[in-house]
Design a protein around this motif. Structure first.
Motif, mmCIF file in Angstrom:
data_model
loop_
_atom_site.group_PDB
_atom_site.id
_atom_site.type_symbol
_atom_site.label_atom_id
_atom_site.label_comp_id
_atom_site.label_asym_id
_atom_site.label_seq_id
_atom_site.Cartn_x
_atom_site.Cartn_y
_atom_site.Cartn_z
ATOM 1 N N GLY A 13 1.267 -1.147 -0.275
ATOM 2 C CA GLY A 13 -0.087 0.119 0.485
ATOM 3 C C GLY A 13 1.006 1.228 0.018
ATOM 4 O O GLY A 13 0.006 2.410 0.496
ATOM 5 N N GLU A 19 -3.367 7.849 -2.468
ATOM 6 C CA GLU A 19 -3.800 7.348 -1.350
ATOM 7 C C GLU A 19 -4.922 6.208 -1.336
ATOM 8 O O GLU A 19 -5.073 4.748 -1.251
ATOM 9 C CB GLU A 19 -4.283 8.252 -0.041
ATOM 10 N N GLU A 20 -5.331 6.783 -2.577
ATOM 11 C CA GLU A 20 -6.643 6.094 -3.744
ATOM 12 C C GLU A 20 -6.240 4.758 -4.163
ATOM 13 O O GLU A 20 -6.388 3.324 -3.792
ATOM 14 C CB GLU A 20 -7.666 6.695 -4.356
ATOM 15 N N ARG A 23 -4.276 1.818 -1.060
ATOM 16 C CA ARG A 23 -5.872 2.013 -0.907
ATOM 17 C C ARG A 23 -6.428 0.358 -1.706
ATOM 18 O O ARG A 23 -6.240 -0.830 -1.275
ATOM 19 C CB ARG A 23 -6.649 2.304 -0.474
#
Lengths: 313, 367
Positions: A13, A19-20, A23
């Motif tokens: 990650g 950040e998407e 994730r």
């Protein structure tokens, strides 16, 4: 070192651009099996070196490789230690000394000494560092680990506080106990080369961010290009795509045009991206001269210069 | 010669500040101070820093121009006061002071002495949040009517925890540690809320402190906001902060990596629809990198404020505004839980009296 190394950011990650995406990757790679599947794509594409953190999931991958020795006949690990979040979280929760106590192996003499009331403070740093390295290396038992890296957060912290001797301690232990070459990951290439020289580490293996966009190249892209021309070290280039900021061909063309880049590490999650990136690096890496030929030429040139210097003096 | 600087507190943030400050050409770290003799022993043996166990002694004796304070939050006010008496420039970790009135007074004292007082709200130095501030302040999004600010991450995941972060009296807890960042980002991008309501600050694992904080924010403009902070959320690899802003002309979503902008009607360089900018474009390079450009950028800013008297982007004064919001959140949360307890008490006594009434009526009807 091989020209192309496979990295592990995508498995944990880590994505510097979104950040998407990070994730989504964390969801996809929630177990070792899903990582092994992608590693197998890399092996099929003849990328046989896995440069990885000492995350608990990597221990499972190491176990899989041990059990399937024939499938991974040419496979090598380049461990990068420590897995920094483990230490950072322990430090925030317990404070620095208790964090160390938590992370050190529970069995064995150290644990016994601590229980017996000997404080961590009274032990020497070298001994402690060696124990920590051994604890991190345990998961690679019986596997090939010809290069062992110190993670950038630790390398750069030591560099910042000016504790050069620590690099020497790391290098010594990796060479003596693991018969491996020490490597140093950094985000601060030019000053690190000075520090390693002060610590007496010659021709060091250094892994650092190199990309055409100059992203995360502290002190500027020209300072990096300059040390590549003038200093002697073995470079592993990382973040060459600058998290997708540069088109792949342009990015790799730039890195391949630089002198003294020995290896390129990249991470990818799909078979197509792995195959394509490997093909591009092979295509753009001076196809008519092999790496060993280049290094034997370098060697001959160095000998020639030494002879000349002797004559002159 | 650089700014002669002493550093107090060698915890997680302190050691990182030490490395960054020591690498900065404008700073000479001459002294360090920590209460832990073991850490000092290691530094004394392997580095050139002068080591002190007492901050008072260091401030008095080390001949400093500036000090970096990264001790538990409760001690900030006292150490800042001592340093100001010695006319030092100060970089202090966040949150600034547990008592906001003390923070305001210290901000005034620093200003009257012409000293730079900066607080370590490092998100003010992240490219995406800086760009978001520009977009909001320049009116690209029109009139702002709602802001959502979030900070989530994996700090406390079980009941144990021996450091000051687990103690309310020391300034520990999610409100001081995580929510303070979420609040400060809003103060930076838009403005500080003047009131809060419906605050819930509750424990998940911790015994003495809150692990999650939620609240409604009210701004003078009439806009509202929602705050959500949770430091026991290990679905995030590390601390993740995100701010979403709705205005009459669109919306912006920013985190440390990426800024997404939706524009309703074209304005300035933005055409109608979505735009994405990420950190690779928005980050200014730094000369030394550790854990993120913003940590170096904020200390570099501190140096430039001292040398060039630039206006401080994360000053004692703006940090005291954030302290004030934190205090409003804390008191709203405790008022709310007192009200709920009172309601529960009333409800359970009502339930008891209803029970007896029903019983009596049944007995009577049988008879």
């Amino acid at each position: 070192m091989d020209r192309v190394l496979f990295g592990d950011n995508q498995f944990f990650g880590v994505n510097h651009a979104s950040e998407e995406k990070a994730r989504a990757q964390a969801m996809r790679f929630r177990d070792a099996e899903s990582m092994i599947q992608v590693l197998d794509y890399a092996v099929d594409a003849k990328v046989n070196t896995f440069m990885c953190t000492t995350h608990a999931k990597v221990a499972e991958i190491a176990e899989h490789v041990r059990k399937n020795a024939r499938r991974y006949e040419h496979f090598e690990f380049y461990p990068c230690m420590p897995y920094a979040h483990k230490y950072a979280n322990a430090m925030a929760e317990h404070g620095p000394l208790e964090a160390l106590r938590q992370i050190l192996p529970q069995e064995g003499t150290i644990s016994a000494l601590l229980k017996g009331g000997v404080s961590l403070a009274s032990m020497n740093i070298e001994g402690l560092a060696e124990l920590l390295i051994d604890a991190e290396m345990k998961m690679f038992h019986g596997l090939r680990t010809p290069v062992v890296f110190l993670q950038n957060v630790v390398t750069d912290l030591l560099l910042g506080i000016g504790y050069d001797q620590a690099f020497h301690i790391f290098a010594n232990h990796i060479r003596r106990k693991y018969k491996a070459e020490p490597g140093f990951i950094t985000m601060n290439l030019p000053p690190l080369l000075d520090a390693l020289e002060r610590a007496g580490i010659e021709n060091p293996i250094v892994c650092t961010t190199i990309n055409k966009a100059g992203f995360r190249m502290s002190g500027g892209i020209s300072a990096y290009e300059n040390v590549l021309r003038t200093r002697q070290f073995r470079l592993v280039a990382m973040s060459v795509l600058a998290s997708g900021a540069i088109p792949a061909r342009e990015a790799i063309e730039y890195v391949c045009s630089l002198p003294n880049v020995e290896s390129i590490v990249f991470g990818a999650s799909s078979r197509q991206n792995i195959v394509e990136t490997k093909r591009l690096i092979d295509e753009l890496s001076a196809p008519d001269i092999s790496r060993s030929e280049v290094s034997s030429c370098d060697e001959a040139q160095r000998e020639h210069v030494t002879r000349l210097q002797r004559v002159v003096s | 010669m650089g700014i002669r600087t002493g550093l107090i507190g060698l915890g997680k943030m302190g050691i990182s500040h030490l490395a960054i400050a020591n690498s900065h050409p404008g700073i000479d770290v001459t002294a360090v101070c920590d209460s832990n003799p073991a850490l000092l022993g290691i530094l004394r043996k392997n580095t050139a820093f002068r080591c002190y166990q007492s901050p008072i002694e260091m401030i008095d004796a080390a001949g400093l121009d500036a000090v970096i304070i990264s001790t538990p939050s409760r001690s900030h006010a006292e150490l800042v006061r001592l340093s100001l008496k010695k006319n030092l420039h100060i970089f202090c970790e966040k949150p600034f002071c547990l008592d906001p009135s003390e923070g305001k007074a210290l901000a005034a004292e620093a200003a009257s002495r012409g000293r730079v007082g900066q607080v370590g709200y490092h998100f003010r130095f992240v490219g995406t949040f800086q760009k978001t501030r520009e977009i909001v302040q320049s009116g690209c999004l029109g009139e702002i009517h709602h802001i959502r600010t979030e900070a989530h991450g994996p700090v406390v995941l079980r009941t144990r925890g021996a450091t000051w972060r687990a103690q309310r009296s020391e300034g520990g807890g999610c409100l001081y540690d995580y929510a303070s960042h979420a609040v400060d980002i809003v103060n930076f991008i838009y403005e500080a809320p003047y009131a809060v309501s419906g605050t819930a600050a509750q424990s998940i694992f911790s015994r003495d402190v809150d692990d999650e904080v939620y609240s409604t924010l009210h701004f003078r403009s009439g806009a509202t906001g929602q705050l959500s902070a949770n430091w026991s959320d290990d679905s995030h690899r590390k601390m993740s902060t995100r701010v979403t802003i709705w205005g009459s002309n669109g919306k912006a979503v920013a985190d440390r990596q990426e800024l997404q902008i939706y524009v309703r009607r074209p304005i300035r360089s933005y055409s109608e629809g979505w735009h994405v900018e990420n950190i690779t474009q928005l980050t200014k390079p730094v000369d030394y990198y550790l854990r993120g450009e913003e940590y170096t950028a904020q200390l570099d800013h501190f140096v430039r404020c001292i040398n060039a008297h630039e206006e401080c982007r994360s000053s004692f004064s703006t940090a005291a505004d954030t302290d004030r919001v934190i205090q409003m959140l804390a008191s709203d949360a405790s008022d709310r839980s007192a009200r709920i307890e009172a309601h529960q008490g009333e409800a359970s006594s009502n339930t008891r009296s209803n029970f007896f009434r029903t019983l009596k009526s049944r007995v009577t009807s049988r008879g």
